[in-house]
Design a protein around this motif. Sequence first.
Motif, PDB file in Angstrom:
ATOM      1  N   PRO A 190      51.927  31.707  28.700  1.00 44.26           N
ATOM      2  CA  PRO A 190      52.934  31.565  29.759  1.00 44.26           C
ATOM      3  C   PRO A 190      52.805  32.636  30.831  1.00 44.26           C
ATOM      4  CG  PRO A 190      53.945  31.313  27.598  1.00 44.26           C
ATOM      5  CD  PRO A 190      52.539  31.791  27.360  1.00 44.26           C
ATOM      6  N   GLY A 191      52.817  32.210  32.083  1.00 44.93           N
ATOM      7  CA  GLY A 191      52.802  33.137  33.200  1.00 44.93           C
ATOM      8  C   GLY A 191      51.447  33.706  33.565  1.00 44.93           C
ATOM      9  N   LYS A 192      50.410  33.394  32.805  1.00 43.64           N
ATOM     10  CA  LYS A 192      49.086  33.960  33.077  1.00 43.64           C
ATOM     11  C   LYS A 192      48.279  33.043  34.001  1.00 43.64           C
ATOM     12  CE  LYS A 192      44.904  35.808  30.892  1.00 43.64           C
ATOM     13  NZ  LYS A 192      44.220  36.119  29.620  1.00 43.64           N
ATOM     14  N   PHE A 193      47.617  33.669  35.004  1.00 44.95           N
ATOM     15  CA  PHE A 193      46.775  32.905  35.916  1.00 44.95           C
ATOM     16  C   PHE A 193      45.393  32.711  35.303  1.00 44.95           C
ATOM     17  CE2 PHE A 193      43.442  32.826  39.141  1.00 44.95           C
ATOM     18  CZ  PHE A 193      43.843  31.742  39.915  1.00 44.95           C
ATOM     19  N   TYR A 194      44.875  31.481  35.439  1.00 46.62           N
ATOM     20  CA  TYR A 194      43.526  31.163  34.988  1.00 46.62           C
ATOM     21  C   TYR A 194      42.726  30.619  36.177  1.00 46.62           C
ATOM     22  CZ  TYR A 194      45.308  31.575  30.219  1.00 46.62           C
ATOM     23  OH  TYR A 194      45.878  32.050  29.063  1.00 46.62           O
ATOM     24  N   TRP A 195      41.456  30.983  36.248  1.00 47.13           N
ATOM     25  CA  TRP A 195      40.623  30.559  37.370  1.00 47.13           C
ATOM     26  C   TRP A 195      40.510  29.040  37.425  1.00 47.13           C
ATOM     27  CZ3 TRP A 195      39.946  33.528  41.274  1.00 47.13           C
ATOM     28  CH2 TRP A 195      39.911  34.923  41.101  1.00 47.13           C
ATOM     29  N   ALA A 196      40.723  28.384  36.302  1.00 46.41           N
ATOM     30  CA  ALA A 196      40.691  26.918  36.304  1.00 46.41           C
ATOM     31  C   ALA A 196      41.751  26.333  37.232  1.00 46.41           C
ATOM     32  CB  ALA A 196      40.888  26.396  34.886  1.00 46.41           C
ATOM     33  N   PHE A 197      42.779  27.119  37.552  1.00 47.73           N
ATOM     34  CA  PHE A 197      43.863  26.616  38.379  1.00 47.73           C
ATOM     35  C   PHE A 197      43.459  26.395  39.839  1.00 47.73           C
ATOM     36  CE2 PHE A 197      47.192  28.749  35.402  1.00 47.73           C
ATOM     37  CZ  PHE A 197      47.009  27.725  34.489  1.00 47.73           C
ATOM     38  N   ILE A 198      42.292  26.903  40.246  1.00 53.89           N
ATOM     39  CA  ILE A 198      41.870  26.681  41.630  1.00 53.89           C
ATOM     40  C   ILE A 198      40.953  25.457  41.750  1.00 53.89           C
ATOM     41  CG2 ILE A 198      42.071  29.133  42.193  1.00 53.89           C
ATOM     42  CD1 ILE A 198      39.017  29.323  42.079  1.00 53.89           C
TER      43      ILE A 198
END
Length: 311
Positions: free
Chosen positions: A9-17
């Motif tokens: 929860p709350g963590k950014f992952y490079w997959a999100f781009i």
Amino acid sequence: MSKKHQYKPGKFYWAFISPQYWGIWIAIVFLMLLAILPWAVQYRLATVLGNFAFKSLKSRRKTAVRNLEVCFPEWTPEQVQDNARQVFVDQMLGVFETLNAWYSPAWFKNRVSIEGLEHLQKAQAESKGALLLGTHSTLLDAGGYICAQYFEPDVVYRPQNNPLLDMLIYRCRATIYTHQIDHDDMRGLIRHLKNGRAIWYSPDQDFGLKQGVMAPFFGVPAATVTAHRRLLKMTKAAAIPLYFYRYGEVSNPKYRVLIEPALDNMPGEDEVEDAVRVNKVIENQLRIAPTQYMWFHRRFKTRPEGYEQIY
């Protein structure tokens, strides 16, 4: 979230781009722009969108109308329709109010007040946790924000299925709530209550009889959750009713937090009696601002044999 074991929860992952998430990013930028609009514009947009939702979301509209018919039998058919429509408008207003809480919190300055804070302070002075018994309000996280002006609330939440959306909402809520507790994390919930935290918890939805009992809600038998009884037994926390609502002219609204005295002998010996007491608390809260509740949920969907079908 369906991929909760892969994403924290709350963590950014490079997959999100990646392209599959671009639509969400565009939508978030659009929502941030909406948050800086003047309230007069937000109010007009919410009214238009709420009326559109009332007309187009037929199943939700039927549920809201039916809920209001059985809970407010003293209303005329015209009053039921008008109030059901306002439920959808209030829900859209709540979206804008939540966006303001997330991205433009200064808008709430000099608009909030509280009544009964001493009841929470009393429990905390006794080193007790506080299970704040509230409702699924159309104010959404705006309600949490106005509470946070007076005390540190924690919240129980259900993760979003989309991991990017979950991350974005989690981060926005982190500016309001000290802790966000997954609804499946019973150990975490118990731990925070034992540590004296104040946790917003809404026991006002129908999750069937595996997790509850039948108890009257506005005089109509409804499946009522009992999980909070176990939490209170294990943690010795205080059960404190919490309500927040908008009042005054909608063109220049104010917001109030209402905290009531802790419920005596809660939990008691009888789970049905406890369910009746909690439902009565919620009824009294909702009568303050009836349309600021998510009546489009099927509150009476569980109908055991011998009970009249509602929907």
